[in-house]
Design an enzyme around this catalytic site. Structure first.
Site, PDB file in Angstrom:
ATOM      1  CB  ALA A 344      -0.921   0.016   1.221  1.00  0.00           C
ATOM      2  CB  CYS A 345       0.859   4.250   0.652  1.00  0.00           C
ATOM      3  SG  CYS A 345      -0.846   4.369   1.178  1.00  0.00           S
ATOM      4  CB  SER A 346       5.662   4.856   0.301  1.00  0.00           C
ATOM      5  OG  SER A 346       5.443   4.567   1.663  1.00  0.00           O
ATOM      6  CB  ALA A 348       2.064  -0.189  -3.439  1.00  0.00           C
ATOM      7  CB  SER A 374       0.167   2.551  -4.589  1.00  0.00           C
ATOM      8  OG  SER A 374       1.507   2.919  -4.826  1.00  0.00           O
TER       9      SER A 374
END
Length: 608
Positions: A344-346, A348, A374
């Site tokens: 998830a997010c950074s 990912a 992401s």
């Protein structure tokens, strides 16, 4: 017949697209984590405490959690320069200024005459108290404020500034007008004034104490949550498990199975480096780990170490290397040849770099991958790109290099001022004017339990967004190997949120198209965090899904299938079909090479 059928299909597509646009508009007008029933309750309760209940405060804030954006920050000098540009427009175009002033004067006269409309913009919760409609002085104050605000934004909109400068100017204007709202003052807030009288002034005393406390302990920002109400391992991150591997960067937690049989292929969750991992194991009923374990999956989660200045040189290669070690440990423990990854997010982004590296080497160590909210490159839809000039980028890099890290509280302040009504003034009213304690809400506790980024990784993330290094073929080198996401052909499940302003869904859609192989794209009817924490059971939840990613995001949305409920259920079924045959669940965690150590949630999560 063919022409008629084609015309009918086109009509259906256009009608469907229009309907979905209505859904999107309604979603934008509501705050994240809210249902229609909650809005009705809040509206009814607003006569006493408008938009200041814990649920209302949490709902507004949850829409603005930290996410993988260019971590450039917001410099005062950039705001000053934007203000100078607005003033220059007033000098250079006096006729436009006079026209706006004349329009404002007419509106003010209409307000005094009682002829002006009395409703604020839909979704504006500042004026929900009945006094704003029932009492003429308050009604005229509200209407005057709204007319003045619209005059300022109208002037900027009609100015000759270039589109990017105009966006910056509108942002600055919103900062000023939001700060000047009458609801932010005691005399201009009927609910706060009423409570002061009813409490004999005790609410003012409580508010003063809250203000002093925040000035001393919260860097002068209004507290968003009662940090004393939660403890990681006690009422957050309580799923049973143990640390089975640790290196300098991460702890690997294996969770205890809850079913007699489990799928053979293990799952590894890669959280963002800018947040702690327990957003995936928030609390019973809201835990992604709980869902996966109960679905008969073998679950491992990475818990990143919170770096200090001593780890300033940790970069993307450092994190990818640590993940490769974690994959080795998981395969050894489970006996599987490969794993499924979820990021998830950074996290990912880091996972995508790892996938590109493995693909470039022809290594089949990841069977399927999930990417949640992401964006892998720069997105024009994101507000955080407004002030990302070469000067601000250079200054941001220099600042983190000087400190060795980018502090989480610094990122938190930037994100708070991106939506000040929800993340600053909401709490100003609740904590100081009403004298209420900060709300008790687990997501807000997690959001305020900040971490740091090492300077090297921070600089790389900025470059990756500024130059789109991750999505350009062979532009990014990982562990000495240029990568191309098109070489990543394992099955992928990509999740976005329709009201996510941190990682806008169209940017997530564009990122998903950079990969090779088959991708299932899912659009949740919520924002950034609620797209992650999306447990089944919410009757208002829905999602759109499809596998054909050709054309524009709007084309995809027009042809996507709509399903009531949470995407978690759809994802669990998708994972199960890609997690191998079932076998007897392990009797113990870890193995001889990687024995179970500290109980979950581990030790790294508690490091200051």
């Amino acid at each position: 017949m063919a022409g008629a059928a084609s015309g009918m299909a086109k009509m259906k597509r256009e009608t469907r697209a229009a309907g979905i646009q209505v859904v999107e508009t309604k979603m934008v007008e509501t705050d994240e984590l809210e249902t229609v029933e909650t809005q009705v309750v809040e509206t009814q309760a607003a006569e006493t405490q408008p938009a200041s209940t814990p649920d209302a405060l949490a709902a507004g804030a949850a829409d603005s959690m930290l996410g993988p954006n260019p971590f450039v920050g917001l410099r005062p000098q950039d705001l000053v320069e934007t203000a100078r540009q607005i003033c220059a427009q007033a000098v250079q175009h006096p006729a436009l200024l006079l026209e706006q002033e004349t329009t404002l004067a007419r509106q003010l006269l209409s307000i005094l005459a009682g002829c002006a409309p009395s409703q604020p913009v839909p979704g504006d919760k500042r004026f929900l108290d009945a006094a704003w409609q029932d009492k003429a002085p308050y009604r005229m104050l509200m209407q005057g404020y709204l007319a003045w605000r619209d005059a300022l934004t109208g002037f900027v909109e009609r100015s000759t500034l270039d589109p990017k400068s105009k966006e910056r100017a509108q942002f600055l204007t919103s900062l000023v007008t939001d700060a000047m709202s009458p609801t932010n003052s005691l005399l201009g807030n009927p609910a706060a004034l009423r409570k002061a009288f009813e409490s004999g002034g005790s609410s003012l005393w409580s508010g003063t104490m809250n203000l002093v406390s925040d000035a001393c302990a919260n860097n002068g920002m209004p507290s968003q949550v009662d940090m004393g109400a939660f403890e990681v391992g006690r009422n957050l991150a309580v799923s049973k498990g143990a640390v089975v591997f640790r290196n300098e960067l991460l702890e690997l937690i294996q969770y205890a199975p809850s079913t007699g049989k489990v799928h053979a292929r293990p799952q590894i969750i890669v959280p963002p480096q800018i947040n702690k991992f327990y957003v995936f194991d928030l609390a019973p009923g809201k835990s992604l780990v709980e869902l996966l374990v109960n679905s008969g999956l073998q679950v491992f989660v990475v818990s990143w170490r919170n770096p200090t200045a001593a780890q300033r040189d940790w970069d993307l290669d450092t994190y990818v290397s640590a993940l490769l070690e974690a994959i080795d440990a998981v395969c050894d423990i489970t006996g599987s040849d490969d794993v499924n990854l979820h990021g998830a997010c950074s996290g990912a982004m880091t996972m995508s770099a790892l996938l590109g590296y493995l693909a470039s080497r022809g290594e089949q160590r990841v069977h399927a991958a999930t990417l949640m909210v992401s964006v892998l490159g720069s997105s024009e839809d994101s507000q955080l790109g407004l002030f990302a000039t070469p000067e601000t980028v250079a200054a941001a890099k220099q600042a983190s290099r000087a400190q060795g890290v980018l502090k989480g509280e610094e990122m938190g302040r930037v994100f708070a001022w991106m939506r000040p009504n929800d993340l600053v003034w909401n709490y100003w009213v609740n904590n100081y004017l009403l004298g209420n304690p900060p709300p008790v809400f687990d997501i807000l506790f997690w959001n305020n339990d900040t971490t740091r980024l090492p300077a090297a990784l921070h600089g790389q993330l900025i470059d990756m967004f500024a130059d789109n290094l991750l999505v350009k073929p062979r532009a990014l080198t990982v562990l000495g190997t240029p990568i191309d996401l098109a070489d990543v052909t394992c099955d992928k499940y990509v999740v976005a949120g329709v009201t996510d302003h941190i990682t806008p869904w169209k940017g997530v859609f564009d990122s998903a198209r950079r990969f090779g192989g088959k991708t299932r794209f899912v659009l949740s009817s919520s924002g950034h965090i609620q797209s992650l924490i999306n447990p089944p059971g919410n009757p208002k939840a829905k999602y759109f899904s499809g596998t054909e990613l050709a054309g524009t995001p709007e084309d995809w949305l027009a042809g996507a299938a709509q399903t009531q409920g949470s995407w978690w259920s759809d994802w669990a079924a998708w994972l199960a079909s890609r997690s191998g045959a079932k076998r007897k669940a392990p009797a113990a965690l870890g193995n001889a090479r990687y024995p179970a150590g500290a109980p979950a949630p581990g030790t790294y999560v508690s490091q200051p």
